[in-house]
Motif scaffolding. Structure first.
Motif, short mmCIF file in Angstrom:
data_model
loop_
_atom_site.label_atom_id
_atom_site.label_comp_id
_atom_site.label_asym_id
_atom_site.label_seq_id
_atom_site.Cartn_x
_atom_site.Cartn_y
_atom_site.Cartn_z
N PHE A 1 -45.51 -15.97 -27.30
CA PHE A 1 -46.12 -17.08 -26.57
C PHE A 1 -46.79 -16.59 -25.29
CE2 PHE A 1 -43.22 -19.70 -29.18
CZ PHE A 1 -44.10 -20.70 -29.57
N GLY A 2 -46.13 -15.63 -24.61
CA GLY A 2 -46.69 -15.07 -23.38
C GLY A 2 -48.03 -14.40 -23.62
N TYR A 3 -48.14 -13.68 -24.73
CA TYR A 3 -49.40 -13.01 -25.05
C TYR A 3 -50.53 -14.02 -25.19
CZ TYR A 3 -53.02 -10.72 -27.80
OH TYR A 3 -54.22 -10.26 -28.25
N PHE A 4 -50.30 -15.09 -25.94
CA PHE A 4 -51.35 -16.08 -26.15
C PHE A 4 -51.66 -16.88 -24.89
CE2 PHE A 4 -50.05 -15.43 -30.62
CZ PHE A 4 -51.30 -15.16 -31.16
N GLU A 5 -50.64 -17.08 -24.03
CA GLU A 5 -50.89 -17.76 -22.77
C GLU A 5 -51.74 -16.90 -21.84
OE1 GLU A 5 -50.79 -20.53 -19.60
OE2 GLU A 5 -50.59 -20.67 -21.78
N TRP A 6 -51.40 -15.62 -21.73
CA TRP A 6 -52.20 -14.71 -20.90
C TRP A 6 -53.62 -14.58 -21.46
CZ3 TRP A 6 -50.20 -10.02 -17.84
CH2 TRP A 6 -49.08 -10.40 -17.09
N LYS A 7 -53.74 -14.56 -22.78
CA LYS A 7 -55.05 -14.46 -23.41
C LYS A 7 -55.89 -15.70 -23.09
CE LYS A 7 -57.21 -13.30 -27.83
NZ LYS A 7 -56.97 -13.01 -29.27
N ARG A 8 -55.24 -16.86 -23.08
CA ARG A 8 -55.93 -18.11 -22.73
C ARG A 8 -56.41 -18.06 -21.29
NH1 ARG A 8 -55.18 -22.36 -19.88
NH2 ARG A 8 -53.11 -21.67 -19.22
N ILE A 9 -55.53 -17.60 -20.38
CA ILE A 9 -55.89 -17.51 -18.97
C ILE A 9 -57.04 -16.53 -18.77
CG2 ILE A 9 -55.10 -16.78 -16.68
CD1 ILE A 9 -52.29 -17.71 -17.52
N LEU A 10 -56.97 -15.38 -19.44
CA LEU A 10 -58.03 -14.37 -19.33
C LEU A 10 -59.37 -14.94 -19.82
CD1 LEU A 10 -59.02 -11.49 -18.80
CD2 LEU A 10 -58.23 -10.87 -21.10
N HIS A 11 -59.33 -15.66 -20.92
CA HIS A 11 -60.56 -16.25 -21.47
C HIS A 11 -61.10 -17.30 -20.52
CE1 HIS A 11 -63.43 -17.67 -24.44
NE2 HIS A 11 -63.02 -18.90 -24.23
N SER A 12 -60.22 -18.09 -19.91
CA SER A 12 -60.65 -19.12 -18.97
C SER A 12 -61.30 -18.52 -17.74
CB SER A 12 -59.47 -19.99 -18.56
OG SER A 12 -58.90 -20.66 -19.67
N GLU A 13 -60.73 -17.43 -17.23
CA GLU A 13 -61.29 -16.77 -16.04
C GLU A 13 -62.65 -16.17 -16.35
OE1 GLU A 13 -58.28 -14.02 -14.89
OE2 GLU A 13 -57.14 -15.51 -13.73
N LYS A 14 -62.83 -15.65 -17.57
CA LYS A 14 -64.12 -15.08 -17.95
C LYS A 14 -65.18 -16.17 -18.04
CE LYS A 14 -62.64 -10.91 -20.40
NZ LYS A 14 -62.61 -10.23 -21.71
N GLN A 15 -64.76 -17.35 -18.50
CA GLN A 15 -65.68 -18.46 -18.63
C GLN A 15 -66.20 -18.93 -17.25
OE1 GLN A 15 -66.42 -18.22 -21.94
NE2 GLN A 15 -66.50 -20.45 -22.02
N LEU A 16 -65.35 -18.72 -16.22
CA LEU A 16 -65.71 -19.17 -14.88
C LEU A 16 -66.60 -18.17 -14.13
CD1 LEU A 16 -62.27 -20.65 -13.72
CD2 LEU A 16 -64.31 -21.92 -14.42
N GLN A 17 -66.67 -16.96 -14.66
CA GLN A 17 -67.45 -15.91 -13.99
C GLN A 17 -68.96 -16.10 -14.23
OE1 GLN A 17 -65.85 -12.20 -15.38
NE2 GLN A 17 -63.97 -12.40 -14.22
#
Length: 210
Positions: A194-210
């Motif tokens: 679950f941690g892996y997919f949560e961190w992956k979601r956060i990483l994807h969200s931060e990339k979307q904001l860049q």
């Protein structure tokens, strides 16, 4: 058949003292908290992890799992290092989740090779290479060393190394009679996924904001 399984899993507790059982359960409790905080991307992963690793050093010493002693000693060091690194970031680049780079992969390889060689020498000196779990413990030590270094750097791939290591050592802990610890690592594996997919979601969200 069921009785044999029950004896294999729980026969160890006949020789357990209340202190030993309390220590194992306490280490597991704080270890679970640490992984939950890690999955939630919280700095509290480190203080809770420090409590757990200190207790597990004693438990694994009693069980003759020298690789795991070294792992938890390393966990302690990396927890202090990661705690300082995350706190110093205070919202800056140090706290952002990122993926590994080619340079990181070189460091990963070096950490894995050095840690495996070091633990192999420890087992060789202790004359324990006649048992199969010594080889498994040596290999998983390398995985956990890499995983903890990546966690301190807040690299997404830390979860992959930790998940693989957790799955492998679960069987060793059951074999060595550390039943509660074995179940603990099953839970750790689930939380880590679950941690892996949560961190992956956060990483994807931060990339979307860049």
């Amino acid at each position: 058949m069921m009785q044999e399984i029950a004896d294999f899993l729980f026969g160890q507790f006949e020789g357990y003292t209340p202190l030993t059982l309390s220590l194992e359960l306490t280490a597991i409790f704080f270890g679970l908290l640490s992984v939950i905080f890690s999955a939630r991307n919280s700095i509290l992963v480190y203080p809770t992890g420090i409590v757990s690793t200190v207790i597990f050093v004693y438990i694994f010493y009693v069980a003759d799992l020298y690789g795991d002693i070294i792992i938890n000693g390393y966990y302690f060091y990396m927890s202090v290092y990661g705690w300082a690194l995350w706190a110093r970031g205070n919202g800056g680049n140090h706290l952002k989740i990122t993926s590994v780079t080619p340079k990181d992969n070189l460091t990963i390889l070096l950490i894995f090779i050095i840690s495996v060689i070091f633990v192999a020498l420890v087992y060789y000196r202790a004359d324990y290479f006649g048992v199969w779990w010594a080889y498994v413990d040596t290999f998983t030590t390398g995985l956990f060393f890499v995983g903890m270094w990546l966690l301190a750097k807040r690299k997404l791939e830390n979860w992959i190394y930790l998940i693989i290591g957790d799955i492998i050592v679960t069987g060793v802990y059951f074999y060595k009679g550390l039943t509660f610890t074995g179940f603990f690592y099953i839970i750790l594996t689930i939380i880590a996924i679950f941690g892996y997919f949560e961190w992956k979601r956060i990483l994807h969200s931060e990339k979307q904001l860049q």
